[in-house]
Design a protein around this motif. Structure first.
Motif, PDB file in Angstrom:
ATOM      1  N   HIS A 116      -7.902   9.986   5.797  1.00  0.00           N
ATOM      2  CA  HIS A 116      -8.983   8.995   5.918  1.00  0.00           C
ATOM      3  C   HIS A 116      -9.821   8.935   4.642  1.00  0.00           C
ATOM      4  O   HIS A 116     -10.660   8.053   4.470  1.00  0.00           O
ATOM      5  CB  HIS A 116      -9.862   9.438   7.101  1.00  0.00           C
ATOM      6  N   LYS A 117      -9.602   9.917   3.753  1.00  0.00           N
ATOM      7  CA  LYS A 117     -10.295   9.938   2.470  1.00  0.00           C
ATOM      8  C   LYS A 117      -9.299  10.384   1.401  1.00  0.00           C
ATOM      9  O   LYS A 117      -8.266  10.987   1.735  1.00  0.00           O
ATOM     10  CB  LYS A 117     -11.509  10.875   2.517  1.00  0.00           C
ATOM     11  N   PRO A 118      -9.600  10.096   0.122  1.00  0.00           N
ATOM     12  CA  PRO A 118      -8.735  10.599  -0.942  1.00  0.00           C
ATOM     13  C   PRO A 118      -8.622  12.118  -0.802  1.00  0.00           C
ATOM     14  O   PRO A 118      -9.637  12.803  -0.655  1.00  0.00           O
ATOM     15  CB  PRO A 118      -9.494  10.207  -2.218  1.00  0.00           C
ATOM     16  N   TRP A 119      -7.404  12.647  -0.824  1.00  0.00           N
ATOM     17  CA  TRP A 119      -7.154  14.027  -0.400  1.00  0.00           C
ATOM     18  C   TRP A 119      -6.908  14.908  -1.614  1.00  0.00           C
ATOM     19  O   TRP A 119      -5.827  14.880  -2.202  1.00  0.00           O
ATOM     20  CB  TRP A 119      -5.951  14.036   0.540  1.00  0.00           C
ATOM     21  N   ARG A 120      -7.900  15.694  -1.980  1.00  0.00           N
ATOM     22  CA  ARG A 120      -7.775  16.598  -3.144  1.00  0.00           C
ATOM     23  C   ARG A 120      -7.063  17.878  -2.710  1.00  0.00           C
ATOM     24  O   ARG A 120      -7.394  18.444  -1.649  1.00  0.00           O
ATOM     25  CB  ARG A 120      -9.184  16.892  -3.682  1.00  0.00           C
ATOM     26  N   LEU A 121      -6.134  18.358  -3.538  1.00  0.00           N
ATOM     27  CA  LEU A 121      -5.305  19.511  -3.157  1.00  0.00           C
ATOM     28  C   LEU A 121      -5.807  20.765  -3.873  1.00  0.00           C
ATOM     29  O   LEU A 121      -5.144  21.303  -4.780  1.00  0.00           O
ATOM     30  CB  LEU A 121      -3.844  19.220  -3.496  1.00  0.00           C
ATOM     31  N   THR A 122      -6.962  21.267  -3.459  1.00  0.00           N
ATOM     32  CA  THR A 122      -7.603  22.360  -4.200  1.00  0.00           C
ATOM     33  C   THR A 122      -6.827  23.683  -4.114  1.00  0.00           C
ATOM     34  O   THR A 122      -6.772  24.427  -5.087  1.00  0.00           O
ATOM     35  CB  THR A 122      -9.055  22.574  -3.716  1.00  0.00           C
ATOM     36  N   ILE A 138       0.578  26.205 -17.291  1.00  0.00           N
ATOM     37  CA  ILE A 138      -0.449  25.282 -16.801  1.00  0.00           C
ATOM     38  C   ILE A 138      -1.807  25.965 -16.933  1.00  0.00           C
ATOM     39  O   ILE A 138      -2.098  26.931 -16.234  1.00  0.00           O
ATOM     40  CB  ILE A 138      -0.183  24.922 -15.323  1.00  0.00           C
ATOM     41  N   GLN A 139      -2.619  25.458 -17.871  1.00  0.00           N
ATOM     42  CA  GLN A 139      -3.958  26.036 -18.071  1.00  0.00           C
ATOM     43  C   GLN A 139      -4.914  25.560 -16.993  1.00  0.00           C
ATOM     44  O   GLN A 139      -5.728  26.308 -16.473  1.00  0.00           O
ATOM     45  CB  GLN A 139      -4.509  25.571 -19.404  1.00  0.00           C
ATOM     46  N   ASP A 140      -4.833  24.264 -16.703  1.00  0.00           N
ATOM     47  CA  ASP A 140      -5.740  23.680 -15.710  1.00  0.00           C
ATOM     48  C   ASP A 140      -5.022  22.490 -15.063  1.00  0.00           C
ATOM     49  O   ASP A 140      -4.103  21.911 -15.645  1.00  0.00           O
ATOM     50  CB  ASP A 140      -7.030  23.215 -16.377  1.00  0.00           C
ATOM     51  N   VAL A 141      -5.463  22.130 -13.866  1.00  0.00           N
ATOM     52  CA  VAL A 141      -4.761  21.066 -13.145  1.00  0.00           C
ATOM     53  C   VAL A 141      -5.698  20.346 -12.179  1.00  0.00           C
ATOM     54  O   VAL A 141      -6.623  20.958 -11.628  1.00  0.00           O
ATOM     55  CB  VAL A 141      -3.550  21.662 -12.375  1.00  0.00           C
ATOM     56  N   ARG A 142      -5.468  19.052 -12.012  1.00  0.00           N
ATOM     57  CA  ARG A 142      -6.136  18.265 -10.976  1.00  0.00           C
ATOM     58  C   ARG A 142      -5.042  17.564 -10.171  1.00  0.00           C
ATOM     59  O   ARG A 142      -4.132  16.958 -10.757  1.00  0.00           O
ATOM     60  CB  ARG A 142      -7.057  17.209 -11.589  1.00  0.00           C
ATOM     61  N   LEU A 143      -5.166  17.624  -8.846  1.00  0.00           N
ATOM     62  CA  LEU A 143      -4.097  17.127  -7.988  1.00  0.00           C
ATOM     63  C   LEU A 143      -4.716  16.483  -6.743  1.00  0.00           C
ATOM     64  O   LEU A 143      -5.564  17.094  -6.079  1.00  0.00           O
ATOM     65  CB  LEU A 143      -3.255  18.340  -7.585  1.00  0.00           C
ATOM     66  N   ALA A 144      -4.310  15.260  -6.437  1.00  0.00           N
ATOM     67  CA  ALA A 144      -4.832  14.590  -5.235  1.00  0.00           C
ATOM     68  C   ALA A 144      -3.750  13.689  -4.653  1.00  0.00           C
ATOM     69  O   ALA A 144      -2.836  13.258  -5.366  1.00  0.00           O
ATOM     70  CB  ALA A 144      -6.069  13.765  -5.588  1.00  0.00           C
ATOM     71  N   MET A 145      -3.890  13.427  -3.337  1.00  0.00           N
ATOM     72  CA  MET A 145      -2.878  12.595  -2.659  1.00  0.00           C
ATOM     73  C   MET A 145      -3.532  11.406  -1.961  1.00  0.00           C
ATOM     74  O   MET A 145      -4.656  11.505  -1.452  1.00  0.00           O
ATOM     75  CB  MET A 145      -2.162  13.444  -1.597  1.00  0.00           C
ATOM     76  N   GLY A 146      -2.786  10.317  -1.891  1.00  0.00           N
ATOM     77  CA  GLY A 146      -3.229   9.137  -1.152  1.00  0.00           C
ATOM     78  C   GLY A 146      -2.226   8.805  -0.045  1.00  0.00           C
ATOM     79  O   GLY A 146      -1.107   9.332  -0.025  1.00  0.00           O
ATOM     80  N   GLY A 147      -2.651   7.971   0.882  1.00  0.00           N
ATOM     81  CA  GLY A 147      -1.771   7.561   1.991  1.00  0.00           C
ATOM     82  C   GLY A 147      -1.608   8.638   3.042  1.00  0.00           C
ATOM     83  O   GLY A 147      -0.764   8.505   3.934  1.00  0.00           O
ATOM     84  N   PHE A 193       0.845  -1.196   0.000  1.00  0.00           N
ATOM     85  CA  PHE A 193       0.000   0.000   0.000  1.00  0.00           C
ATOM     86  C   PHE A 193       0.879   1.244   0.000  1.00  0.00           C
ATOM     87  O   PHE A 193       2.049   1.198   0.401  1.00  0.00           O
ATOM     88  CB  PHE A 193      -0.939  -0.032   1.206  1.00  0.00           C
ATOM     89  N   ALA A 194       0.292   2.366  -0.417  1.00  0.00           N
ATOM     90  CA  ALA A 194       1.067   3.609  -0.550  1.00  0.00           C
ATOM     91  C   ALA A 194       1.460   4.163   0.814  1.00  0.00           C
ATOM     92  O   ALA A 194       0.651   4.187   1.739  1.00  0.00           O
ATOM     93  CB  ALA A 194       0.235   4.646  -1.303  1.00  0.00           C
ATOM     94  N   LEU A 195       2.719   4.593   0.911  1.00  0.00           N
ATOM     95  CA  LEU A 195       3.099   5.452   2.035  1.00  0.00           C
ATOM     96  C   LEU A 195       2.534   6.834   1.708  1.00  0.00           C
ATOM     97  O   LEU A 195       1.860   7.465   2.523  1.00  0.00           O
ATOM     98  CB  LEU A 195       4.620   5.504   2.173  1.00  0.00           C
ATOM     99  N   VAL A 196       2.825   7.263   0.501  1.00  0.00           N
ATOM    100  CA  VAL A 196       2.276   8.506  -0.057  1.00  0.00           C
ATOM    101  C   VAL A 196       2.064   8.254  -1.546  1.00  0.00           C
ATOM    102  O   VAL A 196       2.880   7.585  -2.177  1.00  0.00           O
ATOM    103  CB  VAL A 196       3.291   9.665   0.120  1.00  0.00           C
ATOM    104  N   SER A 197       0.969   8.756  -2.096  1.00  0.00           N
ATOM    105  CA  SER A 197       0.822   8.708  -3.550  1.00  0.00           C
ATOM    106  C   SER A 197       0.286  10.057  -4.029  1.00  0.00           C
ATOM    107  O   SER A 197      -0.341  10.790  -3.252  1.00  0.00           O
ATOM    108  CB  SER A 197      -0.098   7.566  -3.977  1.00  0.00           C
ATOM    109  N   VAL A 198       0.547  10.352  -5.294  1.00  0.00           N
ATOM    110  CA  VAL A 198       0.074  11.617  -5.873  1.00  0.00           C
ATOM    111  C   VAL A 198      -0.495  11.339  -7.260  1.00  0.00           C
ATOM    112  O   VAL A 198       0.162  10.684  -8.080  1.00  0.00           O
ATOM    113  CB  VAL A 198       1.219  12.657  -5.987  1.00  0.00           C
ATOM    114  N   GLY A 199      -1.696  11.836  -7.505  1.00  0.00           N
ATOM    115  CA  GLY A 199      -2.318  11.765  -8.829  1.00  0.00           C
ATOM    116  C   GLY A 199      -2.359  13.159  -9.427  1.00  0.00           C
ATOM    117  O   GLY A 199      -2.826  14.094  -8.766  1.00  0.00           O
TER     118      GLY A 199
END
Ligand SMILES: Cc1cc2nc3c(=O)[nH]c(=O)nc-3n(C[C@H](O)[C@H](O)[C@H](O)COP(=O)(O)OP(=O)(O)OC[C@H]3O[C@@H](n4cnc5c(N)ncnc54)[C@H](O)[C@@H]3O)c2cc1C
Ligand code: SF4
Length: 327
Positions: free
Chosen positions: A266-272, A254-263, A238-244
Motif C-alpha cells: 500500500h506504500k513504496p516498500w523499502r527493503l531495509t 557493496i559499500q552502501d545500498v538502497r533498495l525498494a519495491m513497488g507493486g 502499472f507494475a506487477l512488481v518493480s525494484v529500485g
C-alpha cells in the motif's frame, strides 16, 4: 459528472486557504488521475482549486542535494540534466510510468497523491473500504492479481501504483508541505500509509496541506542504479512488481545500498533488512539471492497474486545484478 466550481490560484497561501475551508474542495494539478476519478464518480469535489499557476515547478541545487518543485512535470524531471546525472534511478522510474503524453501533464505532487488502481475502487457498484469505508473489500477473495503481498490488512490489500515513489523512497527523499498550521517536512518513507483499519487514508497529509517540493540528498549511487519494472505490456501498464536499486561499489564489494519495491504494498516498500545484509558483501548472484530471500520475509499472497511471491525475489536479484553490472 457532478457539477463543480473551478478556481485558479497563483500562490500557495491562497491554495491552502481555499482547500482548508471545507472537505469538498480539492487541489487540481495535471488532472490525469483526479479527473478520471471524477468521471467515474469515485471523487465528487464541489470545488477544484487549480494550482498549476503557482510557481512551484523549479528543479534546483541546494546545499545538500536537489529540490524538485511539486508542480514540475514528470517529463521535465526525468529529463533534467541534474536528475539524469545525479539521480538516474529517479529518471528511470519516471520514464517507466504511464505514456509520454501523460508524463507531460502529470506533476510530482500529483504522482505522489495518485490513488490505487484496484478495479473495485474504480467501480462504484462494487464494495471497497477505501472508497466507501465499511462497505467491504471486493479484492479479498476476488480479483486480486495486481494486489499487495506485504503490509496488508483485513480491510484492504491494494497497492500504491507509482513508479516515481519507489525511487524517492530509495533515495531518502523528504517532502516539504505547507498547510493551515504552517510548514513541515515529512520523510518520504513516512509519507504513505499502510491500510490498517483506515484504508481510505493513503498518506499522512493533513486536510488543506499542499505539497510544495521534494528534497533529495546527494548520494554516491548514480554509477550503479537501476529501476526494473515487470508489467503486462511494455508501456502504459502499472507494475506487477518493480525494484529500485542504488549501489555504491568499491571494486566488487557493496559499500552502501538502497533498495525498494513497488507493486507489492500500500506504500513504496523499502527493503531495509536486505540493505543491511548487502553492505560489505561481494556483488555476486549468491549474495543477491540471500538478500532477496530476506526481503521476502512476511510476504503473503491472496490467490491470484501468488505469482508475485516468486516474481518479487527474482526481480530483486535481476535488478541488483543489473545495477552492479554483473548481469
Ligand atoms: C492510463 C494511465 C496510465 C498510468 N500509468 C502509470 C504508471 O505506469 N506509473 C505511474 O507511476 N503512474 C501512472 N499513471 C498515473 C499518473 O502518473 C498520475 O495520474 C499522475 O502522476 C498524477 O499527477 P497529476 O499532476 O495529473 O495529478 P492530479 O490528477 O491533478 O491530482 C491527483 C491527486 O493529487 C492531489 N494533488 C495534486 N498536486 C498536489 C499537491 N501539490 N499537494 C497536495 N495534493 C496534490 C490532487 O488533489 C488529487 O487528489 C497513469 C495514469 C494513467 C491515466
Ligand atoms: S483492496 Fe482496497 S482498494 Fe481494493 S477493494 Fe479492497 S479496500 Fe478497496
Amino acid at each position: 459528472m457532478n457539477q463543480f466550481q473551478y478556481m485558479r490560484v497563483t500562490n500557495p497561501k491562497a491554495a491552502v486557504a481555499a482547500v482548508s475551508k471545507d472537505n469538498t474542495t480539492m487541489f487540481l494539478a495535471g488532472g490525469t488521475n483526479l479527473i478520471d476519478l471524477m468521471k467515474r464518480g469515485v471523487e465528487a469535489p464541489e470545488k477544484l482549486v487549480d494550482i498549476t499557476r503557482i510557481p512551484l515547478n523549479t528543479i534546483e541545487k541546494t546545499a545538500t542535494g536537489l529540490r524538485i518543485g511539486a508542480l514540475a512535470k514528470n517529463t521535465a524531471v526525468a529529463e533534467h540534466e541534474l536528475v539524469v546525472k545525479n539521480f538516474p534511478l529517479l529518471s528511470m522510474a519516471l520514464n517507466a510510468g504511464a505514456s509520454p503524453q501523460l508524463r507531460n501533464m502529470a506533476t510530482i505532487g500529483g504522482n505522489m497523491m495518485q490513488r490505487t488502481r484496484c478495479s473495485y475502487f474504480y467501480d462504484t457498484a462494487l464494495p471497497c473500504n477505501k472508497r466507501e469505508p465499511g462497505s467491504g473489500c471486493g479484492a479479498i477473495g476476488g480479483y486480486n492479481r495486481m494486489h499487495a503481498i506485504f503490509g496488508t490488512s483485513t480491510k484492504c490489500i491494494a497497492v500504491h501504483p507509482s513508479d516515481m515513489c519507489i525511487a524517492l523512497v530509495a533515495l531518502d527523499a523528504t517532502v516539504n508541505v505547507s498547510g493551515p498550521k504552517g510548514d513541515r517536512r515529512i520523510p518520504f518513507a513516512d509519507f504513505h500509509r499502510l491500510p490498517g483499519d483506515t484504508p481510505q487514508k493513503d498518506n499522512m497529509l493533513q486536510p488543506g496541506e499542499l505539497i510544495m517540493s521534494v528534497d533529495l540528498p546527494m548520494n554516491g549511487f548514480a554509477g550503479n542504479s537501476h529501476y526494473l519494472k515487470v508489467r503486462d505490456r511494455a508501456s502504459y501498464a502499472f507494475a506487477l512488481v518493480s525494484v529500485g536499486v542504488g549501489l555504491k561499489m568499491s571494486g566488487n564489494t557493496i559499500q552502501d545500498v538502497r533498495l525498494a519495491m513497488g507493486g507489492v504494498a500500500h506504500k513504496p516498500w523499502r527493503l531495509t533488512e536486505a540493505e543491511k545484509f548487502l553492505k560489505g558483501k561481494p556483488a555476486t548472484e549468491a549474495t543477491f539471492k540471500q538478500a532477496a530471500e530476506l526481503a521476502m520475509k512476511g510476504a503473503k499472497g491472496h490467490g491470484e497474486n501468488d505469482f508475485k511471491l516468486t516474481m518479487a525475489p527474482n526481480s530483486i536479484v535481476e535488478a541488483l545484478k543489473t545495477a552492479a553490472k554483473t548481469a
